[in-house]
Scaffold this motif. Sequence first.
Motif, PDB file in Angstrom:
ATOM      1  N   CYS A  60       0.844  -1.194   0.000  1.00  0.00           N
ATOM      2  CA  CYS A  60       0.000   0.000   0.000  1.00  0.00           C
ATOM      3  C   CYS A  60       0.883   1.249   0.000  1.00  0.00           C
ATOM      4  CB  CYS A  60      -0.929   0.000   1.218  1.00  0.00           C
ATOM      5  SG  CYS A  60      -0.094   0.111   2.803  1.00  0.00           S
ATOM      6  N   LYS A  61       0.287   2.396  -0.266  1.00  0.00           N
ATOM      7  CA  LYS A  61       1.040   3.654  -0.321  1.00  0.00           C
ATOM      8  C   LYS A  61       1.696   3.970   1.012  1.00  0.00           C
ATOM      9  CE  LYS A  61      -1.572   5.888  -4.007  1.00  0.00           C
ATOM     10  NZ  LYS A  61      -2.387   7.045  -4.393  1.00  0.00           N
ATOM     11  N   PHE A  62       1.031   3.626   2.110  1.00  0.00           N
ATOM     12  CA  PHE A  62       1.591   3.911   3.437  1.00  0.00           C
ATOM     13  C   PHE A  62       2.878   3.135   3.662  1.00  0.00           C
ATOM     14  CE2 PHE A  62      -3.115   4.108   3.866  1.00  0.00           C
ATOM     15  CZ  PHE A  62      -3.222   5.478   3.955  1.00  0.00           C
ATOM     16  N   CYS A  63       2.883   1.851   3.320  1.00  0.00           N
ATOM     17  CA  CYS A  63       4.076   1.022   3.492  1.00  0.00           C
ATOM     18  C   CYS A  63       5.176   1.426   2.513  1.00  0.00           C
ATOM     19  CB  CYS A  63       3.727  -0.455   3.313  1.00  0.00           C
ATOM     20  SG  CYS A  63       2.687  -1.117   4.622  1.00  0.00           S
ATOM     21  N   MET A  64       4.799   1.809   1.304  1.00  0.00           N
ATOM     22  CA  MET A  64       5.789   2.246   0.316  1.00  0.00           C
ATOM     23  C   MET A  64       6.518   3.492   0.804  1.00  0.00           C
ATOM     24  SD  MET A  64       5.822   0.289  -2.461  1.00  0.00           S
ATOM     25  CE  MET A  64       6.276   1.261  -3.871  1.00  0.00           C
ATOM     26  N   VAL A  65       5.773   4.478   1.315  1.00  0.00           N
ATOM     27  CA  VAL A  65       6.384   5.718   1.799  1.00  0.00           C
ATOM     28  C   VAL A  65       7.258   5.427   3.015  1.00  0.00           C
ATOM     29  CG1 VAL A  65       5.870   7.926   2.883  1.00  0.00           C
ATOM     30  CG2 VAL A  65       4.610   7.226   0.865  1.00  0.00           C
ATOM     31  N   GLU A  66       6.766   4.586   3.907  1.00  0.00           N
ATOM     32  CA  GLU A  66       7.529   4.227   5.104  1.00  0.00           C
ATOM     33  C   GLU A  66       8.851   3.559   4.722  1.00  0.00           C
ATOM     34  OE1 GLU A  66       7.031   0.826   8.443  1.00  0.00           O
ATOM     35  OE2 GLU A  66       5.292   2.148   8.154  1.00  0.00           O
ATOM     36  N   GLY A  67       8.796   2.651   3.751  1.00  0.00           N
ATOM     37  CA  GLY A  67       9.999   1.967   3.298  1.00  0.00           C
ATOM     38  C   GLY A  67      10.984   2.901   2.632  1.00  0.00           C
ATOM     39  N   CYS A  68      10.487   3.839   1.831  1.00  0.00           N
ATOM     40  CA  CYS A  68      11.364   4.799   1.156  1.00  0.00           C
ATOM     41  C   CYS A  68      12.036   5.719   2.168  1.00  0.00           C
ATOM     42  CB  CYS A  68      10.579   5.614   0.137  1.00  0.00           C
ATOM     43  SG  CYS A  68      10.097   4.681  -1.313  1.00  0.00           S
ATOM     44  N   CYS A  69      11.279   6.159   3.176  1.00  0.00           N
ATOM     45  CA  CYS A  69      11.839   7.037   4.204  1.00  0.00           C
ATOM     46  C   CYS A  69      12.912   6.310   5.007  1.00  0.00           C
ATOM     47  CB  CYS A  69      10.745   7.546   5.132  1.00  0.00           C
ATOM     48  SG  CYS A  69       9.623   8.709   4.350  1.00  0.00           S
ATOM     49  N   LYS A  70      12.654   5.050   5.301  1.00  0.00           N
ATOM     50  CA  LYS A  70      13.604   4.247   6.072  1.00  0.00           C
ATOM     51  C   LYS A  70      14.909   4.062   5.293  1.00  0.00           C
ATOM     52  CE  LYS A  70      13.975  -0.226   8.360  1.00  0.00           C
ATOM     53  NZ  LYS A  70      13.305  -1.506   8.596  1.00  0.00           N
ATOM     54  N   ARG A  71      14.801   3.747   3.991  1.00  0.00           N
ATOM     55  CA  ARG A  71      16.004   3.569   3.164  1.00  0.00           C
ATOM     56  C   ARG A  71      16.764   4.877   3.015  1.00  0.00           C
ATOM     57  NH1 ARG A  71      12.489   0.252   0.398  1.00  0.00           N
ATOM     58  NH2 ARG A  71      11.980   1.870  -1.100  1.00  0.00           N
ATOM     59  N   ALA A  72      16.057   5.988   2.864  1.00  0.00           N
ATOM     60  CA  ALA A  72      16.739   7.285   2.728  1.00  0.00           C
ATOM     61  C   ALA A  72      17.478   7.633   4.012  1.00  0.00           C
ATOM     62  CB  ALA A  72      15.708   8.365   2.390  1.00  0.00           C
ATOM     63  N   LYS A  73      16.858   7.363   5.148  1.00  0.00           N
ATOM     64  CA  LYS A  73      17.492   7.651   6.429  1.00  0.00           C
ATOM     65  C   LYS A  73      18.751   6.806   6.614  1.00  0.00           C
ATOM     66  CE  LYS A  73      16.454   8.029  11.333  1.00  0.00           C
ATOM     67  NZ  LYS A  73      15.447   7.824  12.376  1.00  0.00           N
ATOM     68  N   LYS A  75      20.569   5.582   4.245  1.00  0.00           N
ATOM     69  CA  LYS A  75      21.549   6.035   3.267  1.00  0.00           C
ATOM     70  C   LYS A  75      22.282   7.290   3.760  1.00  0.00           C
ATOM     71  CE  LYS A  75      21.897   6.733  -1.683  1.00  0.00           C
ATOM     72  NZ  LYS A  75      21.158   6.832  -2.939  1.00  0.00           N
ATOM     73  N   ARG A  76      21.542   8.193   4.441  1.00  0.00           N
ATOM     74  CA  ARG A  76      22.167   9.413   4.971  1.00  0.00           C
ATOM     75  C   ARG A  76      23.160   9.104   6.086  1.00  0.00           C
ATOM     76  NH1 ARG A  76      16.760  12.333   4.922  1.00  0.00           N
ATOM     77  NH2 ARG A  76      16.489  11.046   6.729  1.00  0.00           N
ATOM     78  N   GLU A  77      22.881   8.067   6.866  1.00  0.00           N
ATOM     79  CA  GLU A  77      23.740   7.731   8.001  1.00  0.00           C
ATOM     80  C   GLU A  77      25.079   7.131   7.571  1.00  0.00           C
ATOM     81  OE1 GLU A  77      21.357   5.188  10.424  1.00  0.00           O
ATOM     82  OE2 GLU A  77      20.129   6.848  11.166  1.00  0.00           O
ATOM     83  N   ILE A  78      25.142   6.615   6.377  1.00  0.00           N
ATOM     84  CA  ILE A  78      26.385   5.966   5.901  1.00  0.00           C
ATOM     85  C   ILE A  78      27.429   6.978   5.570  1.00  0.00           C
ATOM     86  CG2 ILE A  78      27.372   4.569   4.067  1.00  0.00           C
ATOM     87  CD1 ILE A  78      24.828   2.985   4.009  1.00  0.00           C
TER      88      ILE A  78
END
Length: 78
Positions: A60-73, A75-78
Amino acid sequence: MITLGNDGLPVGRRKSNYMNIDGALHKRCTHCGKYFRLKYFYPLKYRRNGEIHESLQSWCKFCMVEGCCKRAKEKREI
């Protein structure tokens, strides 16, 4: 986009992922397991054997956005 059969469920798809609730077609998110109306899923177009197919994302859109935000976060920490 989605062809419905006599039972009100999509033809040629996994029937367990769809449910008719109060006359409105709902789809189950494979990530969170909740049922949402079809408008809560992003459209998906793909090509197979030269033919273009249209479907809906499995998450669903909610899980897609949550997953994208998690991956971006992450990626920033690396």
